[in-house]
Structure formats: structure tokens, C-alpha cells
Design an enzyme around this catalytic site. Structure first.
Site, short mmCIF file in Angstrom:
data_model
loop_
_atom_site.label_atom_id
_atom_site.label_comp_id
_atom_site.label_asym_id
_atom_site.label_seq_id
_atom_site.Cartn_x
_atom_site.Cartn_y
_atom_site.Cartn_z
N ALA A 1 44.84 36.83 49.03
CA ALA A 1 45.41 38.27 49.03
C ALA A 1 46.01 38.86 50.43
CB ALA A 1 44.20 39.30 48.90
N SER B 1 42.86 40.95 45.28
CA SER B 1 41.62 40.64 44.74
C SER B 1 40.77 40.25 45.82
CB SER B 1 41.95 39.82 43.63
OG SER B 1 40.79 39.41 43.05
N HIS C 1 44.20 36.20 45.59
CA HIS C 1 42.69 36.49 45.57
C HIS C 1 42.11 35.89 46.98
CE1 HIS C 1 38.60 36.76 44.07
NE2 HIS C 1 38.42 35.44 44.42
N SER C 2 41.17 36.80 47.56
CA SER C 2 40.24 36.44 48.73
C SER C 2 41.51 36.22 49.68
CB SER C 2 39.58 35.39 48.30
OG SER C 2 38.41 35.00 49.49
N MET C 3 41.52 34.82 50.56
CA MET C 3 42.39 34.69 51.49
C MET C 3 43.83 34.56 51.00
SD MET C 3 42.95 30.93 53.04
CE MET C 3 44.69 30.23 53.46
#
Length: 256
Positions: free
Chosen positions: A97, A121, A93-95
């Protein structure tokens, strides 16, 4: 890689005697492996769960923060390659990803085959990145961005002592991800599932859909209701969708 070296990077959150699938989760900036602990109760028999523990936090507090993506992706790929033969799916998720994507690239090379899936994500595709420089603005800019995204409680941000504990790790993560530039545009073979939410200020649907160009395998896009941290209130649905994408259809058993 020795067992001790592997255990520095991977936290077993749910272990199975005979795993049919191993889901490995990569947290956001400032996050830790335990963020995904609640996923374990939502998984069916045969599915293992691991969280990646980046250096510089919690039980790795004394380890220097990573400064480059290679410092995260390479040892994580080595650790995963040493786990065994069960199919592996990565979720970030975010970083996380970006770290998961770079890890998938390296792990494909080590294993000589595609992974079961890569779920990205809350992050634009590598060729759709938005330039940001929050890390250059010091503590005021960092705190303002954390309030904008809503992933850190006001209790932490308003307390000087708590800020002193969490901001060094967040600052290091922001510096790493904001200076990261994908070096290899070649697509991976692993199927990719891109997840985005309706009100995420960090990524829109088109930017998430751009991940399709970064795999030669199957691609899927799913839009969830919520903001950048939609994955907390939408955890049930997200975990089910991840399982289905990785070939584990059906809902998990009900738990008391």
C-alpha cells in the site's frame, strides 16, 4: 523506458486487446507479483491485470533488494507511464500500500492527471504510522512477527532450509518499510479506497480512515471480516469492490 526495463518491474497477469482499465497490484513484504494471479479469473472483459515484481525474489533473485522507497516507486511509475493510455488503478496490500501510494504520487506527475483509483489495504494512513523495529531483532524477531501476522506457513518457518531461502527477502522488505518516512504530506488527486479488516493487528478502522486526508479526490472506506491477510478468503468480494470503485460496476462473468 525500454520494454525490457519495463518487464523487470511488471508481470502481465491478464492482458486485453483493448483495455478499459488496468489494475496494477503491489504485494506485501516478502510477496511477489504472482500473489495476485488468481484475480484474473474474477475480472470482466476489458480489464487488465499486472503485478509489480520487486527486486530480490523469484525471477529477480539476483537483483539487489531495494533499500529505499524511491528505488521501488520511481522505476515502477516509469514502467507504468510507458504502458499506454488505458486508465490505471493501483492496489497495494500492507507494505504494498505504501509503495502503491508513492508510485501514484509519481505517476500523477508523469501523466499530468489523476489515476482511476488507489486502493490501499491493511496499512495505516501515512500520518498514522506505527513505529516498529522488527528488522533490528534479527531472525528470531522476524519469524515471531511472521507467525503473528499469519501470512507465512508454519511449514516454511519451521524448516531451516526454507527459512534460509525466504528470510533474506523478508528482512530486506521489513528494513525498507520500517525505515520509510513519507517525505511529502501533500495529498494526491487520485481517488482513494481504504480497505481494512476487523481483526488486523497492524491497522484499525480509524487509522485506515486517515487516508481520506491524503487525497483531494473521492474517498471510500470498507471494513472486511478477517485478519491481516483477509484478502485471501475475501478475494471475491474485494475484487468486486475494487472494480466498482474504479467505475466498473457489476459482478464478473461466472467461470467454469
Amino acid at each position: 523506458m525500454t520494454v525490457r526495463q519495463r518487464e523487470r518491474w511488471l508481470r502481465p497477469l491478464r492482458v486485453q486487446d483493448v483495455p478499459r482499465l488496468r489494475i496494477v497490484c503491489f504485494p506485501h513484504a516478502g510477496g511477489a507479483a504472482g500473489f495476485f494471479r488468481t484475480w484474473g479469473a474474477r475480472l470482466p472483459d476489458g480489464v487488465e491485470l499486472y503485478g509489480v515484481q520487486y527486486p530480490g525474489r523469484q525471477d529477480r533473485l539476483r537483483d539487489p533488494h531495494a533499500r529505499t522507497m524511491d528505488e521501488l516507486a520511481e522505476p515502477t511509475a516509469d514502467a507504468l507511464a510507458s504502458l499506454g493510455e488505458a486508465p490505471v488503478a493501483l492496489f497495494g496490500h500492507s507494505m504494498g500500500a505504501a509503495v502503491a501510494h508513492e508510485t501514484a504520487r509519481r505517476l500523477e506527475g508523469l501523466l499530468g492527471r489523476p489515476l482511476a483509483g488507489l486502493v490501499v489495504s491493511g496499512r495505516p494512513a501515512p500520518d498514522r504510522l506505527r513505529p516498529t523495529e522488527v528488522h533490528l531483532g534479527g531472525e528470531p524477531a522476524l519469524v515471531a512477527d511472521l507467525r503473528r501476522l499469519g501470512g507465512t506457513s508454519d511449514e516454511v518457518l519451521d524448516d531451516p532450509a526454507l527459512r534460509e531461502l525466504v528470510l533474506p527477502t523478508l528482512a530486506a522488505d521489513y528494513r525498507l518499510i520500517e525505515t520509510y518516512r513519507p517525505a511529502e504530506p501533500a495529498p494526491i488527486r487520485t481517488p482513494v479506497f481504504a480497505c481494512v479488516s476487523t481483526a488486523d493487528p497492524e491497522v484499525d478502522r480509524d487509522e485506515a480512515a486517515g487516508w481520506e486526508r491524503h487525497t483531494t479526490g473521492r474517498f471510500r472506506l470498507r471494513v472486511f471480516a478477517g485478519d491481516h491477510f483477509y484478502l485471501i478468503p475475501q478475494e471475491d468480494e474485494l475484487v468486486e469492490q475494487v472494480l466498482q470503485f474504479c467505475g466498473m460496476p457489476g459482478r464478473w462473468p461466472s467461470t467454469p
